[in-house]
Scaffold this motif. Structure first.
Motif, short mmCIF file in Angstrom:
data_model
loop_
_atom_site.label_atom_id
_atom_site.label_comp_id
_atom_site.label_asym_id
_atom_site.label_seq_id
_atom_site.Cartn_x
_atom_site.Cartn_y
_atom_site.Cartn_z
N PHE A 37 0.84 -1.20 0.00
CA PHE A 37 0.00 0.00 0.00
C PHE A 37 0.87 1.25 0.00
O PHE A 37 0.63 2.20 -0.76
CB PHE A 37 -0.92 0.02 1.22
N ASN A 38 1.89 1.27 0.85
CA ASN A 38 2.77 2.43 0.93
C ASN A 38 3.47 2.68 -0.40
O ASN A 38 3.58 3.83 -0.84
CB ASN A 38 3.81 2.19 2.04
N LYS A 39 3.91 1.61 -1.04
CA LYS A 39 4.58 1.74 -2.34
C LYS A 39 3.63 2.32 -3.38
O LYS A 39 4.01 3.20 -4.16
CB LYS A 39 5.10 0.37 -2.80
N LEU A 40 2.40 1.85 -3.40
CA LEU A 40 1.41 2.36 -4.34
C LEU A 40 1.07 3.82 -4.07
O LEU A 40 0.93 4.63 -4.99
CB LEU A 40 0.13 1.51 -4.27
N ALA A 41 0.94 4.17 -2.79
CA ALA A 41 0.59 5.55 -2.42
C ALA A 41 1.67 6.53 -2.85
O ALA A 41 1.37 7.68 -3.20
CB ALA A 41 0.36 5.65 -0.92
N MET A 42 2.93 6.10 -2.84
CA MET A 42 4.05 7.00 -3.12
C MET A 42 4.51 6.96 -4.58
O MET A 42 5.37 7.75 -4.96
CB MET A 42 5.23 6.65 -2.22
N GLN A 43 3.93 6.07 -5.39
CA GLN A 43 4.40 5.98 -6.77
C GLN A 43 3.87 7.12 -7.63
O GLN A 43 2.90 7.79 -7.28
CB GLN A 43 4.00 4.63 -7.38
N GLU A 44 4.52 7.33 -8.76
CA GLU A 44 4.14 8.38 -9.71
C GLU A 44 2.69 8.19 -10.15
O GLU A 44 2.25 7.08 -10.43
CB GLU A 44 5.05 8.31 -10.93
N GLY A 45 1.94 9.27 -10.20
CA GLY A 45 0.55 9.21 -10.65
C GLY A 45 0.14 10.58 -11.14
O GLY A 45 0.85 11.21 -11.91
N SER A 46 -1.00 11.06 -10.70
CA SER A 46 -1.41 12.42 -11.02
C SER A 46 -0.44 13.42 -10.38
O SER A 46 -0.25 14.53 -10.89
CB SER A 46 -2.84 12.68 -10.52
N GLU A 187 -9.39 25.95 -5.76
CA GLU A 187 -9.26 27.29 -6.34
C GLU A 187 -7.92 27.46 -7.07
O GLU A 187 -7.83 28.19 -8.06
CB GLU A 187 -9.38 28.35 -5.26
N GLU A 188 -6.89 26.79 -6.55
CA GLU A 188 -5.55 26.90 -7.15
C GLU A 188 -5.36 25.94 -8.32
O GLU A 188 -4.28 25.88 -8.91
CB GLU A 188 -4.48 26.65 -6.09
N GLY A 189 -6.39 25.17 -8.65
CA GLY A 189 -6.34 24.32 -9.83
C GLY A 189 -6.08 22.85 -9.59
O GLY A 189 -5.86 22.08 -10.54
N ALA A 190 -6.10 22.41 -8.35
CA ALA A 190 -5.89 20.99 -8.06
C ALA A 190 -7.08 20.18 -8.56
O ALA A 190 -8.23 20.61 -8.47
CB ALA A 190 -5.71 20.77 -6.55
N THR A 191 -6.80 19.01 -9.10
CA THR A 191 -7.85 18.13 -9.59
C THR A 191 -8.28 17.15 -8.50
O THR A 191 -7.57 16.95 -7.51
CB THR A 191 -7.36 17.31 -10.80
N ILE A 192 -9.43 16.51 -8.70
CA ILE A 192 -9.91 15.54 -7.73
C ILE A 192 -8.97 14.34 -7.64
O ILE A 192 -8.78 13.75 -6.56
CB ILE A 192 -11.36 15.08 -8.10
N ALA A 193 -8.31 14.00 -8.76
CA ALA A 193 -7.35 12.90 -8.76
C ALA A 193 -6.13 13.25 -7.90
O ALA A 193 -5.61 12.40 -7.16
CB ALA A 193 -6.91 12.57 -10.18
#
Length: 229
Positions: A37-46, A187-193
């Motif tokens: 889980f930790n590895k998945l949470a920290m991997q490259e994504g959005s 407001e600063e442009g962050a996406t839901i992902a």
């Protein structure tokens, strides 16, 4: 018998390597699941892996876990995070953790009422904080200025700081902080992902902080046994 400095210390960097794997044989599948889980949470994504490390470092400063700070700052250094970026992220952590306490001042004001409200958290209660301005205008203004300064874009952008704030708000568990930081990030442009990944990084670090302290648990459990050997 005199106690040496190492015997008296509750935190040694070397203890992590010494004790980290000691509990694993007793719950191997669970430890494996968390590691995955930790590895998945920290991997490259959005969000980039580099920025996730910056979030993780900020969160580690909110949890106060020295092992987490050491591990993630070391990883962040390898990813070329600068001291300027680290300090700005730490400042956001300090801001949100401190502001969560400030937001809870709403509950203080409610408790002082002759007939306190039963509802302890509501968006409509936020303006009550302005009552503190009448109590101590200088102190109240300095808090607002601190927030303004910390959230300004520098080496870390305003959007990135807002996203870090979302992560820290999930460590403080303050609904007002979650509300403010999430709206600011949007407001600063962050996406839901991006927000979803941020919450998962915060989750990994909050749980990881508890897990990292297994070092102290194991050390405390076996200390007397080791002395007798």
């Amino acid at each position: 018998m005199s106690i040496t400095q190492n015997e008296d210390s509750l935190y040694l960097r070397s203890n992590y390597a010494k004790y980290a794997g000691k509990f694993v044989p007793y719950a191997p599948e669970t430890f494996k699941a968390f590691s995955e889980f930790n590895k998945l949470a920290m991997q490259e994504g959005s969000l980039s892996a580099r920025f996730k490390e910056l979030i993780a470092i900020a969160v580690a400063h909110a949890t106060g876990c020295p092992y987490c700070i050491d591990i993630h700052v070391t990883t962040g250094h390898k990813l070329q995070l600068t001291k300027e970026e680290l300090f700005e992220a730490i400042a956001v952590s300090a801001l949100v953790k401190g502001y969560s306490a400030f937001y809870h001042g709403i509950n203080t004001l409610n408790a002082l009422q002759e007939n306190p409200r039963d509802e302890l958290y509501s968006r409509s209660s936020l303006p009550l904080l302005e009552q503190f301005e009448n109590i101590n205008e200088q102190l109240y203004t300095s808090l607002l200025e601190f927030r303004h300064q910390v959230l300004q874009g520098q080496r870390v952008s305003r959007k990135e700081k807002a996203i870090i704030a979302v992560a820290i708000s999930h460590i403080t568990d303050c609904p007002y902080s979650i509300e403010f930081s999430t709206q600011l990030a949007k407001e600063e442009g962050a996406t839901i992902a991006e927000i979803a990944e941020t919450v998962l990084v915060a989750t990994a670090l909050k749980a990881g902080s508890a897990l990292a302290h297994r070092i102290n648990t194991y050390s405390a459990f076996v200390r007397e046994d080791e002395k007798s050997q």
